[in-house]
Design a protein around this motif. Structure first.
Motif, PDB file in Angstrom:
ATOM      1  N   VAL A  57       0.873  -1.179   0.000  1.00 11.21           N
ATOM      2  CA  VAL A  57       0.000   0.000   0.000  1.00 11.21           C
ATOM      3  C   VAL A  57       0.908   1.226   0.000  1.00 11.21           C
ATOM      4  O   VAL A  57       1.366   1.680   1.053  1.00 11.21           O
ATOM      5  N   TYR A  69       0.153  -4.020   4.019  1.00 14.34           N
ATOM      6  CA  TYR A  69      -1.109  -4.323   4.681  1.00 14.34           C
ATOM      7  C   TYR A  69      -1.327  -5.822   4.712  1.00 14.34           C
ATOM      8  O   TYR A  69      -1.143  -6.511   3.704  1.00 14.34           O
ATOM      9  N   VAL A  77       0.070  -2.039   8.347  1.00 23.59           N
ATOM     10  CA  VAL A  77      -1.283  -2.118   8.885  1.00 23.59           C
ATOM     11  C   VAL A  77      -1.645  -3.598   8.971  1.00 23.59           C
ATOM     12  O   VAL A  77      -1.530  -4.320   7.980  1.00 23.59           O
ATOM     13  N   ILE A 122      -8.033  -2.688  13.443  1.00 21.83           N
ATOM     14  CA  ILE A 122      -6.991  -2.308  12.485  1.00 21.83           C
ATOM     15  C   ILE A 122      -5.852  -1.635  13.251  1.00 21.83           C
ATOM     16  O   ILE A 122      -6.041  -0.588  13.872  1.00 21.83           O
ATOM     17  N   PHE A 157      -2.060   0.062  13.295  1.00 27.77           N
ATOM     18  CA  PHE A 157      -1.093   0.794  12.479  1.00 27.77           C
ATOM     19  C   PHE A 157       0.234   0.908  13.239  1.00 27.77           C
ATOM     20  O   PHE A 157       0.243   1.253  14.423  1.00 27.77           O
ATOM     21  N   LEU A 167       0.518   8.346  11.367  1.00 32.74           N
ATOM     22  CA  LEU A 167      -0.449   7.261  11.322  1.00 32.74           C
ATOM     23  C   LEU A 167      -1.697   7.548  12.154  1.00 32.74           C
ATOM     24  O   LEU A 167      -2.787   7.078  11.814  1.00 32.74           O
ATOM     25  N   ALA A 201      -5.158   7.208  10.320  1.00 34.89           N
ATOM     26  CA  ALA A 201      -6.203   6.295  10.799  1.00 34.89           C
ATOM     27  C   ALA A 201      -7.504   7.047  11.041  1.00 34.89           C
ATOM     28  O   ALA A 201      -8.594   6.579  10.678  1.00 34.89           O
ATOM     29  N   GLN A 248      -9.209   8.004   7.654  1.00 36.70           N
ATOM     30  CA  GLN A 248      -9.721   6.918   6.824  1.00 36.70           C
ATOM     31  C   GLN A 248     -10.841   6.102   7.472  1.00 36.70           C
ATOM     32  O   GLN A 248     -11.614   5.456   6.763  1.00 36.70           O
ATOM     33  N   VAL A 287     -11.120  -2.662   4.216  1.00 37.17           N
ATOM     34  CA  VAL A 287      -9.969  -2.002   4.843  1.00 37.17           C
ATOM     35  C   VAL A 287      -8.949  -1.601   3.788  1.00 37.17           C
ATOM     36  O   VAL A 287      -8.423  -0.484   3.810  1.00 37.17           O
ATOM     37  N   PHE A 288      -8.679  -2.504   2.836  1.00 33.26           N
ATOM     38  CA  PHE A 288      -7.701  -2.207   1.794  1.00 33.26           C
ATOM     39  C   PHE A 288      -8.106  -0.973   0.979  1.00 33.26           C
ATOM     40  O   PHE A 288      -7.283  -0.086   0.733  1.00 33.26           O
ATOM     41  N   ARG A 301     -10.016   1.443   1.879  1.00 29.34           N
ATOM     42  CA  ARG A 301      -9.903   2.638   2.712  1.00 29.34           C
ATOM     43  C   ARG A 301      -8.454   3.109   2.806  1.00 29.34           C
ATOM     44  O   ARG A 301      -8.168   4.307   2.813  1.00 29.34           O
ATOM     45  N   LEU A 302      -7.537   2.159   2.870  1.00 28.56           N
ATOM     46  CA  LEU A 302      -6.124   2.509   2.991  1.00 28.56           C
ATOM     47  C   LEU A 302      -5.580   3.188   1.736  1.00 28.56           C
ATOM     48  O   LEU A 302      -4.717   4.067   1.814  1.00 28.56           O
TER      49      LEU A 302
END
Length: 345
Positions: free
Chosen positions: A221, A226, A255, A266, A268, A277, A281, A284, A316-317, A319-320
């Motif tokens: 990412v 991730y 992450v 989640i 970080f 971060l 966080a 996101q 989650v992916f 969003r990252l």
């Protein structure tokens, strides 16, 4: 210059509160710093009050914390109305009354903490000392022991050292010179092999399967990585994995996510050099759950019901990798109080 600051006025004020006829309960949100602080205050109170107990609002699940409690023989019970009813006065260390609903139900006579003060929740107690500049609450209690000429026993010194060690992240985060002095002073009395044994108790054997999933399913990412490990029996496993991955050469930030009960958790972790971060966080994930943290460590928790049936790993992916500027949520930096409570440690 004195080795520690002069806390004799505080000690005199504190001593005036104690009575041999009263039973005291020290309440904590149990982690190493809180446990060490509670043991120290219990030692200070001994022979000054009728009885002292320690009660926690949280269930301890991290293996190293469980090892600390077992190996250092720390007496502790779960805080309940039935337990608190057995005591006359209450103290709280490494936290403040508004930090937990069960805390707020009690009338505290003593508050000793190092977390930031929230002006919306002023602390009212017969005695309070709140020092946000300290990296560890155990350092404050070590100062008290030193000036009261109470030599800490091996178990107490080891607990206080581990409290300082964990809350300063081995002196890599939020510490000052007095934390170093306290650590050095305590090292003369602590049981170092026991301290190492506690520090090495980071994980359960069953967690090795989670490591396998995290490593084989890792995605890139941007400049980070991730991993999604699926269902976990304990979210602390995600923290341990993320910390481990940050030991890999050239790993800038990671992450690690999983599902615990009804939430996506989640974690970080980063090198603290470029990406903030805690802010990332918050931006996101705060619109679908709770999120925040520090520059190098952060945490988000999202109720599964808020995903509307979407696959957790892909949610989650996406969003990252989603640019914050294209998102409609308000992305102001959270308050310091929220940062302290949201960071996964």
């Amino acid at each position: 210059m004195s080795y520690f600051r002069n806390v004799k006025p505080q000690i005199e004020q504190l001593s005036e509160i104690f009575s041999r006829n009263e039973r005291w309960l020290i309440t904590i949100n149990a982690d190493p710093d809180a446990l060490g602080s509670a043991l120290a205050l219990k030692r200070i109170m001994s022979h000054r009050v009728a009885d002292v107990g320690i009660a926690s609002v949280n269930e301890v699940t991290r293996p190293d914390n469980l090892a600390m409690i077992r190996l250092l023989r720390i007496p502790m019970v779960k805080l309940t109305p039935q337990v608190s009813a057995q005591y006359d006065k209450f103290a709280i260390v490494d936290s403040q009354p508004h930090h937990h609903p069960l805390f707020s139900e009690l009338d505290y006579s003593v508050v000793i903490d190092h977390h930031p003060i929230n002006d919306e929740f002023p602390v009212t107690a017969e005695f309070s000392e709140i020092l946000p500049g300290y990296g560890s609450n155990s350092t404050i209690l070590t100062e008290y022991l030193y000036q009261m000429k109470i030599r800490p026993g091996k178990m107490l010194a080891t607990a206080l050292m581990y409290g300082i060690k964990t809350d300063t992240n081995d002196f890599e985060r939020n510490f000052n010179e007095v934390d170093i002095r306290a650590f050095k002073y305590l090292s003369k009395f602590a049981n170092h092999p026991l301290l190492s044994r506690i520090a090495r108790s980071e994980m359960h054997y069953d967690w090795l399967e989670y490591f396998s999933r995290a490593i084989t399913g890792m995605h890139k990412v941007g400049s980070g990585r991730y991993s999604f490990v699926g269902m976990v029996e304990n979210p602390d496993a995600l923290v341990v994995i993320a910390d481990f991955l940050m030991r890999v050469h050239e790993m800038r930030w990671v992450v690690v996510a999983g599902v615990y009960r009804d939430k996506a958790v989640i974690i970080f972790r980063g090198d603290g050099v470029n990406r903030d971060l805690g802010h990332f966080a918050y931006c996101q994930f705060n619109d679908v759950g709770s999120a925040g943290g520090h520059k190098a460590l952060a945490r988000a928790e999202v109720p599964i019901k808020n995903l509307d049936g979407k696959d957790v790993e892909m949610f989650v992916f996406k969003r990252l990798v989603s640019p914050t500027r294209n998102r409609s949520i308000k992305c102001a930096k959270p308050a310091e109080e929220d940062i302290e409570k949201s960071a996964g440690e």
